[in-house]
Design a protein around this motif. Sequence first.
Motif, PDB file in Angstrom:
ATOM      1  N   ASP A  82      88.718 139.185 -63.276  1.00  0.00           N
ATOM      2  CA  ASP A  82      87.465 139.909 -63.475  1.00  0.00           C
ATOM      3  C   ASP A  82      87.048 141.157 -62.521  1.00  0.00           C
ATOM      4  O   ASP A  82      86.425 141.955 -63.016  1.00  0.00           O
ATOM      5  N   ARG A  83      87.434 140.729 -61.183  1.00  0.00           N
ATOM      6  CA  ARG A  83      87.028 141.790 -60.193  1.00  0.00           C
ATOM      7  C   ARG A  83      88.228 143.021 -60.491  1.00  0.00           C
ATOM      8  O   ARG A  83      87.333 144.202 -60.269  1.00  0.00           O
TER       9      ARG A  83
ATOM     10  N   TRP B 229      83.824 147.433 -64.228  1.00  0.00           N
ATOM     11  CA  TRP B 229      83.413 148.727 -63.976  1.00  0.00           C
ATOM     12  C   TRP B 229      81.926 148.659 -64.065  1.00  0.00           C
ATOM     13  O   TRP B 229      81.222 149.687 -63.499  1.00  0.00           O
ATOM     14  N   PHE B 230      81.172 147.769 -64.190  1.00  0.00           N
ATOM     15  CA  PHE B 230      80.002 147.724 -64.423  1.00  0.00           C
ATOM     16  C   PHE B 230      79.064 147.687 -63.156  1.00  0.00           C
ATOM     17  O   PHE B 230      78.176 148.562 -63.092  1.00  0.00           O
ATOM     18  N   THR B 231      79.847 146.965 -62.169  1.00  0.00           N
ATOM     19  CA  THR B 231      78.990 147.227 -60.777  1.00  0.00           C
ATOM     20  C   THR B 231      78.997 148.727 -60.375  1.00  0.00           C
ATOM     21  O   THR B 231      77.945 149.147 -59.960  1.00  0.00           O
TER      22      THR B 231
ATOM     23  N   TYR C 107      83.867 154.049 -56.113  1.00  0.00           N
ATOM     24  CA  TYR C 107      84.134 153.732 -57.524  1.00  0.00           C
ATOM     25  C   TYR C 107      85.277 152.746 -57.645  1.00  0.00           C
ATOM     26  O   TYR C 107      86.236 153.106 -57.006  1.00  0.00           O
ATOM     27  N   THR C 108      85.057 151.723 -58.810  1.00  0.00           N
ATOM     28  CA  THR C 108      86.413 151.102 -58.802  1.00  0.00           C
ATOM     29  C   THR C 108      87.390 151.710 -59.838  1.00  0.00           C
ATOM     30  O   THR C 108      86.844 152.753 -60.317  1.00  0.00           O
TER      31      THR C 108
ATOM     32  N   LEU D 121      88.362 155.617 -64.215  1.00  0.00           N
ATOM     33  CA  LEU D 121      89.361 156.084 -65.261  1.00  0.00           C
ATOM     34  C   LEU D 121      88.460 156.264 -66.499  1.00  0.00           C
ATOM     35  O   LEU D 121      88.380 157.177 -67.518  1.00  0.00           O
ATOM     36  N   GLN D 122      87.224 155.453 -66.635  1.00  0.00           N
ATOM     37  CA  GLN D 122      86.570 155.526 -68.047  1.00  0.00           C
ATOM     38  C   GLN D 122      85.685 156.827 -67.507  1.00  0.00           C
ATOM     39  O   GLN D 122      85.689 157.431 -68.620  1.00  0.00           O
ATOM     40  N   ARG D 123      85.288 156.980 -66.348  1.00  0.00           N
ATOM     41  CA  ARG D 123      84.780 158.318 -66.256  1.00  0.00           C
ATOM     42  C   ARG D 123      85.295 159.405 -66.585  1.00  0.00           C
ATOM     43  O   ARG D 123      84.739 160.567 -67.290  1.00  0.00           O
ATOM     44  N   ILE D 124      86.643 159.568 -66.058  1.00  0.00           N
ATOM     45  CA  ILE D 124      87.375 160.565 -66.424  1.00  0.00           C
ATOM     46  C   ILE D 124      87.850 160.833 -67.809  1.00  0.00           C
ATOM     47  O   ILE D 124      87.357 162.127 -68.319  1.00  0.00           O
ATOM     48  N   LEU D 125      87.905 159.943 -68.637  1.00  0.00           N
ATOM     49  CA  LEU D 125      88.076 159.918 -69.756  1.00  0.00           C
ATOM     50  C   LEU D 125      86.698 160.391 -70.666  1.00  0.00           C
ATOM     51  O   LEU D 125      86.780 161.573 -71.583  1.00  0.00           O
TER      52      LEU D 125
END
Lengths: 529, 297
Positions: B206-207, B211-213, B224-225, B230-234
């Motif tokens: 889970d941890r 990404w939501f936190t 950032y986690t 990664l999500q932001r880069i994409l």
Amino acid sequence: MTNRLRKSATLLICLVAVSALAFATGDAESGADSSEEVQLQWLATGPGVQRDFDEVMGIANEMLADYVPNTTFEMEIVPPPDYRQRFDLMMAASEQLDIAWKGWMQGYAEEVNKGSYLPLDDLIDQYAPAIKEEVPSWLLTAGRIDGELYIIPKFEVHYWQMGLHTDNAKFEQYFDLEGWMETVAIDTPYNTVTPDLYDAMEEYMQTLRDAGVGGSGFSPWVFTMPRGEDLVKGPPNWTYTMPAVANVYRPGYEWDFTVLNTYERPETIAFFEKMAEWREEGFIREDMLSLANPRQFENTDAEGYDIWFHNYVNPLGTDYTVETRWSQLHTRVAAEPFPFVQPTPNDGNTIPRTAANPERAIQVMALMQTEAGADFYNTLVWGIEGRHYNEVRPGRIETIDYAGQGNADSPYGLWKWALGNVWNAWLTQADQSDDLFEYYEAQHQLGIESPFTGFNFDTTNVVNELAQIRSVLSEYVRAFMSGYYEEDLYAEFLEKLDLAGVDTLIDETQGQLDAHLASINIPKTGYIQ
Amino acid sequence: MRTQAELRQQVVLNIILWIVCLFGFIVPLVIVITTSFTEENSLIANGYRIIPRETSLEAYRLLFRAPGKMIDAYIVTILQSVIGTFISVLIMGLCAYAISRKAFRMRRTVSLFILFTFLFGGGLVPTYILNTQYLGLGDTFLIHIVHNLANAFYLIVMRTFFKNIPESLIESAKMDGGGEFLIFARIIFPLAMPAFATISLLGLLDRWNNWFTSLVYIRDESLYTLQFLLQRILRDFEFINAIAAESVTNIDIQLFQAPTESMRYAMVVVAAGPMLMVFPLFQRYFVRGLTVGSVKG
């Protein structure tokens, strides 16, 4: 109920009550007294936090002291994909927010209805009259709902003119420019893609194929729905349009403001039939429907599309434009005789309801919109001279480490259109001409003036219908655009649209449009530009 | 009695069956890895293949173009996963042990409170207000740890597991003079190792995948986690590609045409790789019957 349970319930109720009381205690602060030190909270979109962000903010805050005394600001940059969620959360938590960008992903009328923004007219008149002196009233009109202004819309390019894009080398050798211009000039009562235009496109693609230099045909993803302003605003979906449209009439023709179902219009059906025909002939990629991003071949590689539509911009005043895109020379040529001027409040700057200092906020916003604050605005956008840009001559710079607009890896460089009036931004190496803004201004003067300016469709009454309609569109339209039109399938699609409530949506749109036209004194019949 | 030939036939059939099953699990994983090394245009033209026609490291080059950010994200993710999981499991274990004991008079009341949060969450906005405006955890590393420190579902699972441990074990430890903490550490913890291992692994996953936190609470990029970065880069690249396609310019914008498709797979490799190595460490704890033989006669 046992004693223990009763105690537990009482404890729980007490906890809820204490929390509610604690959350309810807010403090409203006013910055009207100019001797009072205030810090504004500013939420904007951009590439995220960059390396020199804090340093530039420090310098900008020092500059601000000269313009708006005793005022500092703290800016938070949130990239567009996360922006809406961040703004909604801040509003829900009643966090102080004095200036906020409003993006295309947020419904303007919906946000105003929710009470997210403060009305700006009184604030501007009292504290920042320069805004109304320098920002054109036609632009501000786009931001009015029931006569009240809640946003200063982005002052940039507000016209659209369809252009045809293709590879420059092929264009120079095989394109019949004269014949094309004659076809484009064909007079029609309203903006639409004529059969002659389709024929001219097909002829060009066939010529390329015969010469052995053909690519993968036509990309039908921009501007292909029959023209007519999309009246249902909101986050754009991949179809670029919604079923409720009204035509855009050309000068000399009487406007008909009847709202139509896009998918029942003969032009739409003719377009889908043409795509099916082109797919049979190999001018539409066979695999287009399965591509995650069918626009990815809008380049001039061997695999790239031969032609596609997008906006026509030509500040150099030549017959067509040539630009470098992905290391290839690329040409745009006009595919419509007139630009259509349609200012929208899709993005701009606002003062949210949680602003603690709206009086100071509007003064800072005035700096971002007017010539008096141009240095402050340009510092925020471009950063520090010698570190983030070099001046070429007054009004023109060359950005360092990036071109166009800053990205997450640039040392510094925010997005000029998200912060204020682009007319006051310095030109960079990405701008083709020194006369860029004069050109845009001329286009705004030349274009068909939209009677829909200021019409902000409120989706509140048709939220359910819209959700169902979008679901039907996502099931069918992409296939039709990719050349898979069949009569039976289309009849099934129209039936499903009916069931989803398209007539309710059209009635609602018509009602709101009629009210809008009445409010700006445009008659429903007999209106000619 | 089965003949030698029948036995051999059965062994061969079993081997074939297991090889097929193995392929079912391994082939998708191999495709993910090879796709991440496939050149973007080749991927679009030829589709997903086990052996790519054209290879490219472009997706990894773009993901690691700012190695400092990636290292920060790995450090934050590892620290928050390990520390967060450790504290979380410890707290949940202690709490679950207490409410599993009949001797604890308030166990029903406490269980009711826990069950209540299980059924009715506080919701995003009240939680956000509490964490940022009252606890001051917004934009701090602590939010990664404190937020969701105890999970009601995991707590109930642990309590149920503890209830199955014979009460006589605890009683005998008490007779030997053991206190509650000692009993928990020396008796309960070793016996409940499978439960702790399971909850730790689930909590760690889970941890690790959280990404939501970061989206809601973190503004400082160094906090950032990995998943969020990664999500932001994409998403940034998708946005830049879109902007580049729309803009009018006389400059070469080749830089902006990012291989977003192969990058998705490179992200899976970068994000899931470390967890694939961690999983076998937990595997040996997933056994049953640890209490067998611990109670004599």
